[in-house]
Write an enzyme that holds these catalytic residues in place. Sequence first.
Site, PDB file in Angstrom:
ATOM      1  N   CYS A   2       0.791  -1.165   0.019  1.00 32.33           N
ATOM      2  CA  CYS A   2       0.017   0.018   0.091  1.00 32.33           C
ATOM      3  C   CYS A   2       0.830   1.311   0.021  1.00 32.33           C
ATOM      4  O   CYS A   2       2.236   1.112   0.382  1.00 32.33           O
ATOM      5  CB  CYS A   2      -0.712   0.006   1.164  1.00 32.33           C
ATOM      6  SG  CYS A   2      -1.805  -1.271   1.357  1.00 32.33           S
ATOM      7  N   ARG A  27       4.335   0.289  -6.261  1.00 28.26           N
ATOM      8  CA  ARG A  27       4.168  -0.397  -5.124  1.00 28.26           C
ATOM      9  C   ARG A  27       3.068  -1.590  -5.456  1.00 28.26           C
ATOM     10  O   ARG A  27       2.811  -2.562  -4.744  1.00 28.26           O
ATOM     11  CB  ARG A  27       4.064   0.122  -3.866  1.00 28.26           C
ATOM     12  CG  ARG A  27       5.127   1.005  -3.426  1.00 28.26           C
ATOM     13  CD  ARG A  27       4.579   2.077  -2.552  1.00 28.26           C
ATOM     14  NE  ARG A  27       4.382   1.731  -1.033  1.00 28.26           N
ATOM     15  CZ  ARG A  27       5.414   1.453  -0.206  1.00 28.26           C
ATOM     16  NH1 ARG A  27       6.398   1.812  -0.393  1.00 28.26           N
ATOM     17  NH2 ARG A  27       4.717   0.865   0.982  1.00 28.26           N
ATOM     18  N   TRP A  74      -3.761  -2.494  -1.707  1.00 29.63           N
ATOM     19  CA  TRP A  74      -3.873  -3.956  -2.579  1.00 29.63           C
ATOM     20  C   TRP A  74      -4.795  -4.734  -1.670  1.00 29.63           C
ATOM     21  O   TRP A  74      -4.258  -4.866  -0.542  1.00 29.63           O
ATOM     22  CB  TRP A  74      -2.295  -4.508  -2.452  1.00 29.63           C
ATOM     23  CG  TRP A  74      -2.253  -5.514  -3.672  1.00 29.63           C
ATOM     24  CD1 TRP A  74      -3.226  -6.425  -3.911  1.00 29.63           C
ATOM     25  CD2 TRP A  74      -1.237  -5.718  -4.648  1.00 29.63           C
ATOM     26  NE1 TRP A  74      -2.659  -7.246  -5.001  1.00 29.63           N
ATOM     27  CE2 TRP A  74      -1.604  -6.934  -5.390  1.00 29.63           C
ATOM     28  CE3 TRP A  74      -0.057  -5.011  -5.142  1.00 29.63           C
ATOM     29  CZ2 TRP A  74      -0.761  -7.166  -6.603  1.00 29.63           C
ATOM     30  CZ3 TRP A  74       0.660  -5.495  -5.865  1.00 29.63           C
ATOM     31  CH2 TRP A  74       0.260  -6.482  -6.855  1.00 29.63           C
ATOM     32  N   ASN A 100      -1.465   0.706   6.493  1.00 32.31           N
ATOM     33  CA  ASN A 100      -0.635  -0.304   5.750  1.00 32.31           C
ATOM     34  C   ASN A 100      -0.327  -1.161   6.701  1.00 32.31           C
ATOM     35  O   ASN A 100       0.339  -0.986   7.872  1.00 32.31           O
ATOM     36  CB  ASN A 100       0.600   0.519   4.996  1.00 32.31           C
ATOM     37  CG  ASN A 100       1.285  -0.828   4.368  1.00 32.31           C
ATOM     38  OD1 ASN A 100       0.811  -1.758   3.875  1.00 32.31           O
ATOM     39  ND2 ASN A 100       2.658  -0.500   3.836  1.00 32.31           N
ATOM     40  N   GLY A 101      -0.648  -2.565   6.719  1.00 35.56           N
ATOM     41  CA  GLY A 101      -0.595  -3.464   7.642  1.00 35.56           C
ATOM     42  C   GLY A 101      -1.725  -4.485   7.877  1.00 35.56           C
ATOM     43  O   GLY A 101      -2.497  -4.250   7.045  1.00 35.56           O
ATOM     44  N   GLU A 487      19.589 -23.350   0.468  1.00 32.61           N
ATOM     45  CA  GLU A 487      19.591 -21.980  -0.123  1.00 32.61           C
ATOM     46  C   GLU A 487      20.661 -21.074   0.568  1.00 32.61           C
ATOM     47  O   GLU A 487      21.423 -20.157  -0.106  1.00 32.61           O
ATOM     48  CB  GLU A 487      18.106 -21.336   0.025  1.00 32.61           C
ATOM     49  CG  GLU A 487      18.184 -20.064  -0.186  1.00 32.61           C
ATOM     50  CD  GLU A 487      18.494 -19.236  -1.517  1.00 32.61           C
ATOM     51  OE1 GLU A 487      18.721 -20.058  -2.240  1.00 32.61           O
ATOM     52  OE2 GLU A 487      18.700 -18.100  -1.599  1.00 32.61           O
ATOM     53  N   LYS A 491      23.244 -18.873  -1.783  1.00 34.77           N
ATOM     54  CA  LYS A 491      23.204 -17.459  -1.761  1.00 34.77           C
ATOM     55  C   LYS A 491      24.563 -16.884  -1.454  1.00 34.77           C
ATOM     56  O   LYS A 491      25.169 -16.000  -1.899  1.00 34.77           O
ATOM     57  CB  LYS A 491      22.347 -17.096  -0.282  1.00 34.77           C
ATOM     58  CG  LYS A 491      21.069 -16.320  -0.750  1.00 34.77           C
ATOM     59  CD  LYS A 491      21.073 -15.372  -1.650  1.00 34.77           C
ATOM     60  CE  LYS A 491      19.724 -15.289  -2.635  1.00 34.77           C
ATOM     61  NZ  LYS A 491      19.663 -16.392  -3.427  1.00 34.77           N
ATOM     62  N   GLU A 494      26.831 -17.656  -4.545  1.00 33.27           N
ATOM     63  CA  GLU A 494      26.583 -16.947  -5.751  1.00 33.27           C
ATOM     64  C   GLU A 494      27.013 -15.263  -5.564  1.00 33.27           C
ATOM     65  O   GLU A 494      27.099 -14.541  -6.548  1.00 33.27           O
ATOM     66  CB  GLU A 494      25.106 -16.617  -6.315  1.00 33.27           C
ATOM     67  CG  GLU A 494      24.137 -16.423  -5.215  1.00 33.27           C
ATOM     68  CD  GLU A 494      22.756 -16.712  -5.679  1.00 33.27           C
ATOM     69  OE1 GLU A 494      22.660 -16.981  -7.002  1.00 33.27           O
ATOM     70  OE2 GLU A 494      21.696 -16.660  -4.886  1.00 33.27           O
ATOM     71  N   HIS A 510      27.954 -38.975   6.067  1.00 32.43           N
ATOM     72  CA  HIS A 510      27.919 -39.935   5.164  1.00 32.43           C
ATOM     73  C   HIS A 510      29.033 -39.649   4.003  1.00 32.43           C
ATOM     74  O   HIS A 510      28.897 -39.556   2.865  1.00 32.43           O
ATOM     75  CB  HIS A 510      26.694 -40.189   4.468  1.00 32.43           C
ATOM     76  CG  HIS A 510      25.860 -40.835   5.295  1.00 32.43           C
ATOM     77  ND1 HIS A 510      25.679 -42.336   5.555  1.00 32.43           N
ATOM     78  CD2 HIS A 510      25.122 -40.147   6.334  1.00 32.43           C
ATOM     79  CE1 HIS A 510      24.660 -42.485   6.628  1.00 32.43           C
ATOM     80  NE2 HIS A 510      24.351 -41.344   6.958  1.00 32.43           N
ATOM     81  N   LYS A 609      19.549 -12.614 -14.212  1.00 31.57           N
ATOM     82  CA  LYS A 609      18.390 -12.707 -13.203  1.00 31.57           C
ATOM     83  C   LYS A 609      17.404 -13.907 -13.727  1.00 31.57           C
ATOM     84  O   LYS A 609      16.642 -14.257 -12.844  1.00 31.57           O
ATOM     85  CB  LYS A 609      17.445 -11.369 -13.308  1.00 31.57           C
ATOM     86  CG  LYS A 609      16.438 -11.017 -12.620  1.00 31.57           C
ATOM     87  CD  LYS A 609      16.757 -11.310 -10.861  1.00 31.57           C
ATOM     88  CE  LYS A 609      15.442 -11.202  -9.947  1.00 31.57           C
ATOM     89  NZ  LYS A 609      16.291 -11.704  -8.619  1.00 31.57           N
TER      90      LYS A 609
HETATM   91  C1  AGP Z   1      19.201 -16.447  -7.905  1.00 33.36           C
HETATM   92  O1  AGP Z   1      19.448 -16.111  -6.614  1.00 33.36           O
HETATM   93  C2  AGP Z   1      18.983 -17.822  -7.854  1.00 33.36           C
HETATM   94  N1  AGP Z   1      20.179 -18.627  -7.209  1.00 33.36           N
HETATM   95  C3  AGP Z   1      18.688 -18.743  -9.112  1.00 33.36           C
HETATM   96  O2  AGP Z   1      19.328 -19.979  -8.739  1.00 33.36           O
HETATM   97  C4  AGP Z   1      17.341 -18.833  -9.498  1.00 33.36           C
HETATM   98  O3  AGP Z   1      16.719 -19.359  -8.338  1.00 33.36           O
HETATM   99  C5  AGP Z   1      17.013 -19.827 -10.697  1.00 33.36           C
HETATM  100  O4  AGP Z   1      17.840 -19.513 -11.559  1.00 33.36           O
HETATM  101  C6  AGP Z   1      15.472 -19.825 -10.934  1.00 33.36           C
HETATM  102  O5  AGP Z   1      15.026 -18.531 -11.244  1.00 33.36           O
HETATM  103  P1  AGP Z   1      13.443 -18.536 -11.526  1.00 33.36           P
HETATM  104  O6  AGP Z   1      12.933 -18.367  -9.829  1.00 33.36           O
HETATM  105  O7  AGP Z   1      13.421 -17.033 -11.955  1.00 33.36           O
HETATM  106  O8  AGP Z   1      13.061 -19.616 -12.216  1.00 33.36           O
END
Ligand code: AGP
Length: 614
Positions: A2, A27, A74, A100-101, A487, A491, A494, A510, A609
């Site tokens: 919002c 937003r 929203w 907003n909340g 993850e 993170k 990358e 293992h 991306k």
């Molecule tokens: C980016 O930070 C991710 N590490 C990357 O692995 C991403 O999750 C993956 O390419 C899938 O992208 P998507 O969610 O657009 O399908």
Amino acid sequence: MCGIFGYLGYQDAAPLVLAGLERLAYRGYDSAGVAVIDRAGHLEVRKSAGKLANLTTLLEREPLSGSGLGHTRWATHGAPTDANAHPHLDGTGEVVVVHNGIVENYIELKARLTAEGHEFSSATDTEVIPHLIQELLAQGHTLAEAVRLAAAELRGAHAIACMHAGSPDTLVALRIGNAGGVSVGFGSGEMFVASDLPALLPLTTSVAPLAPGEMAVVTPEGCEMLTLDGRRIDTARQTVTMNPVAAAKGGHRHFMLKEIMEQPESAMSCLRGRLAFTPPSAVLGELPFTSEELRSLSRVVFLGMGTTQYATRVGARMTELLARLPASAEDASEYRYREPVVDEATLAVGVSQSGETADTLEAMHLAADGGARTLAITNVAGSQADRGADATLLMHAGPEIGVASTKTFVNSMLVMYLLATHLGHARGALTDDAAAGHVDAAARLPALLGEALELNRGVYERLAAAYVKARRFLFLGRGLLDPIAREGALKLKEISYIHAEGMAAAEMKHGPIALIDRETPVVALVLRDALYEKMLGNISEVKARGGVVIAIATAGDDSIAAQVDDVLWVPPCPPMLAPMLAAVPVQLFAYHTAVHLGNDVDQPRNLAKSVTVE
Ligand code: AGP
């Protein structure tokens, strides 16, 4: 998310408020409204579902004069209709509020107010706020006191702006928790209030953002700052010399940090319109499947890649836990070539923040060709995933500029939590009470994310400096936190380019245990859950071999500190929220390590991306 905009001063508010709301339109919203109080203390409200152009037309046809405030909404509780749009009034029509909340306790507040004779005209949670203020004004409190005392009754995280017809030159704004910002802008003989800086910058560079727990009493001459327990404080007025890109970063150093810090708001956007409380249910109106069709399903296959694939691992576990449906999380690139068994009783859920990942799209097509119903979960409306599926659940995370996924990762898990709750309830695997518990839990996520972001202040920078020379990292987790361990490793890899490996904690014995030494820190996700004792055992195995352990633990679990080398805290939370909250420390640990190394955090080397190639 919002948008809030308010104006006090010698100009007519309506055009300024409309322009301010336009600058907040990025937003996302589905309705908007403006309230104006003229010199005689006459309060008028104009509001309209749909785009701001509808409201502009309304105001051109019926212009308003005086100071005022406005809001882009929203849909939260209740559809995006004129009646549900903000601003909202009290029973006298003299108190006006924009918000907003999520008022987590609005059912009990609305029931109490209704029993006291208050009548409501909308299906929103927000509408209880002006009625609470009306009651307190009737007891003789000033507007500022009434707003402050009303805020004390609200559960959850909020940003609120309020005016009263009897004092047209006063606007009260406040912030509770960390889920929605509000800032004061200083003019000459005029003042502004807005949800965030891009709405203020064309008007002033002299601003005072409210911190959580602060309240501003604004008049055309300036503002007085107080804490929500009534203490006067200095106004943290600052001059913002932001260029448009810096403004887009919200004053943060990187888009990635901005997107991590706005996760309470993006989670709230994801929840808007999807939580019903009477009766409790996860409302996924976008799903074209009847209860019978949902009951006829025999399995759910989640498809994704990378970070998103780790999110689908959480989604699959939630689906099995809540809907008692066999569910699997597949690496889409492998699924494509596996000749999988698929039929009409399969629901294939393609998850992709970009909606353009080639492997995920192809895996969805393969499942569809096998007769499966397909559902896309994506952050981009109009993406190939959105257009190619039978139905789509949008993440509503807002634009994610940083290449490394953060807020879309959390929102994708949140959507899958709502989906699992919806499936479980439709299939009778969840009783009404159990579904209510999950709806209440989901509603708490924005405020808990705000708390998670407030914890560990300064610790991330210290850990980054202490561990940046590590040869590699291991990340260990169990249950719903196993995917978060994976993850966390990804993170870190990358954006810091330090090798890391995430795994199920029991897997370490293992083979990977051979890697344990002083140069291989182990990040152990050891929240107070059903597998806590098992995780303590894995931590002991690491320590017994001279390893170093950074625990991600539940705040208040003081016993853990003595067993590890460092701790990052997560607020106590309902079990299903743990993976979404534990994402915060792994994101910030990776971010601060990469910053310490001087890496290009928003555009890490070799990354894109969206991976639109196989
Ligand atoms: C980016 O930070 C991710 N590490 C990357 O692995 C991403 O999750 C993956 O390419 C899938 O992208 P998507 O969610 O657009 O399908």
